[in-house]
Enzyme design. Sequence first.
Site, PDB file in Angstrom:
ATOM      1  N   TYR A 151      -2.759   9.961  13.274  1.00  0.00           N
ATOM      2  CA  TYR A 151      -2.411   8.735  12.544  1.00  0.00           C
ATOM      3  C   TYR A 151      -2.145   7.572  13.501  1.00  0.00           C
ATOM      4  CZ  TYR A 151       0.323   5.347   9.867  1.00  0.00           C
ATOM      5  OH  TYR A 151       0.805   4.186   9.308  1.00  0.00           O
ATOM      6  N   ARG A 158      -7.379   0.663  13.895  1.00  0.00           N
ATOM      7  CA  ARG A 158      -7.349  -0.310  12.792  1.00  0.00           C
ATOM      8  C   ARG A 158      -6.971  -1.689  13.324  1.00  0.00           C
ATOM      9  NH1 ARG A 158      -3.409   0.782   7.702  1.00  0.00           N
ATOM     10  NH2 ARG A 158      -1.972   1.286   9.406  1.00  0.00           N
ATOM     11  N   TYR A 210       7.997  -2.134  12.570  1.00  0.00           N
ATOM     12  CA  TYR A 210       8.582  -0.834  12.901  1.00  0.00           C
ATOM     13  C   TYR A 210       8.822  -0.752  14.402  1.00  0.00           C
ATOM     14  CZ  TYR A 210       7.527   1.508   8.378  1.00  0.00           C
ATOM     15  OH  TYR A 210       7.483   1.906   7.075  1.00  0.00           O
ATOM     16  N   ARG A 223       3.891  -4.407   1.816  1.00  0.00           N
ATOM     17  CA  ARG A 223       4.400  -3.400   0.886  1.00  0.00           C
ATOM     18  C   ARG A 223       3.751  -3.503  -0.486  1.00  0.00           C
ATOM     19  NH1 ARG A 223       6.636   0.587   3.858  1.00  0.00           N
ATOM     20  NH2 ARG A 223       7.956  -0.307   5.477  1.00  0.00           N
ATOM     21  N   GLU A 323       4.294  10.621  -1.499  1.00  0.00           N
ATOM     22  CA  GLU A 323       4.131   9.166  -1.436  1.00  0.00           C
ATOM     23  C   GLU A 323       3.486   8.719  -2.738  1.00  0.00           C
ATOM     24  OE1 GLU A 323       2.842   7.422   2.375  1.00  0.00           O
ATOM     25  OE2 GLU A 323       1.290   6.361   1.252  1.00  0.00           O
TER      26      GLU A 323
HETATM   27  C1  3EB Z   1       5.691   3.947   5.263  1.00  0.00           C
HETATM   28  O1  3EB Z   1       6.404   3.412   4.414  1.00  0.00           O
HETATM   29  C2  3EB Z   1       4.844   5.103   4.837  1.00  0.00           C
HETATM   30  O2  3EB Z   1      -0.576   2.866   7.626  1.00  0.00           O
HETATM   31  O3  3EB Z   1      -1.533   1.760   6.002  1.00  0.00           O
HETATM   32  C3  3EB Z   1       2.479   3.641   3.758  1.00  0.00           C
HETATM   33  C4  3EB Z   1       1.458   2.765   3.356  1.00  0.00           C
HETATM   34  C5  3EB Z   1       2.467   4.155   5.025  1.00  0.00           C
HETATM   35  C6  3EB Z   1       0.445   2.394   4.241  1.00  0.00           C
HETATM   36  C7  3EB Z   1      -0.620   2.496   6.448  1.00  0.00           C
HETATM   37  C8  3EB Z   1       1.438   3.778   5.908  1.00  0.00           C
HETATM   38  C9  3EB Z   1       0.438   2.905   5.527  1.00  0.00           C
HETATM   39  O4  3EB Z   1       5.649   3.553   6.442  1.00  0.00           O
HETATM   40  C10 3EB Z   1       3.512   5.124   5.479  1.00  0.00           C
END
Ligand code: 3EB
Length: 330
Positions: A151, A158, A210, A223, A323
């Site tokens: 990942y 990406r 993050y 989000r 999820e």
């Molecule tokens: C999170 O909240 C969970 O890498 O595109 C959620 C939605 C998550 C999209 C992405 C990753 C992605 O971090 C992981």
Amino acid sequence: MVQGCENPQVDPLPRRAPRVSYRIADIAATLAEPGTLALFGFAEAAAPGDDPRYLQVALESFDAPAPLELWQVDAPVSCGRDGALRWSAGGGWLFVAIELDEREHGGPAAAAQRAYELLHRFVATRGERHVLRVWNYLGAINQGDGDAERYKHFCDGRAAGMGDFFAEGFPAATAIGHHGGEHRLQVYLLASDRAGTRVENPRQVSAWRYPRQYGRTPPSFARAMALPAQDVLAISGTAAVVGHASAHQDDLDAQLVETLTNLETLLSSAGMAAGFDTHSPLKAYVRHVADAPRVRDFLQQRLPGVPVLLLHGDICRSELLVEIDGWRYA
Ligand code: 3EB
């Protein structure tokens, strides 16, 4: 142009968002309906035809027979292929999908980079240049430790491939691990000729902020995205993340409760009324097959009447068990 698609016409302004629904139906008959922008089968669905609007997603459904996911617009739809890309467009909306074999591109990072470069290059030729929502499905997503996890390589690629694709802001997104062959990368998107409005969750650190512990390259997604049409929210993959940390390790029920709290917070952050309804299709990605019945029961109790597609998928943090993503129509 491909047989089966209607002739392109002057695109009307996008009055209505694509309607997303699940149904048990025949693939060819559903593609033949007016306004079919995209159609998705899941791993065990019938063999795909050659219509560029049909995508066989490499995730297994926990339902038998597996429903199809249908995107419909109120306009004529044109479609075609461009190298590894397949696309369709109508009413100001654009669907584009790509599937790459990582082995032909030098691994997960290089394949992700190539996929995003090709998507960027194609979307730049279109009037529908605002990417609102992206889905990413890759194999063995949690394989490898720390920075070597697949990942993390995907996130690197990406970001490297997007260039200024998302200069106006990241789209909403999902990234999930499938079990349909380690080397298959599937990416598809919804774009529009108008910009959407990004929505963040005040309970969560924005993903692109993050801290380093989650990887070299923070995940690039919003989000949620309010669509440039009526009141429709496209909701990114949402899990039991609070702040930037994963909550409730090894506790499925607690992760589900936290995830629903995050979903409700997103609705409120978008200025929408609380709750989901029969027109708000969701997907729940479940890591362990044995957890699927519990997830189904939980969601039926907490979200009665809401269409939920239950899929077998790995969440990008190995401690997360479930999820949820989807759509909320006002
Ligand atoms: C999170 O909240 C969970 O890498 O595109 C959620 C939605 C998550 C999209 C992405 C990753 C992605 O971090 C992981």
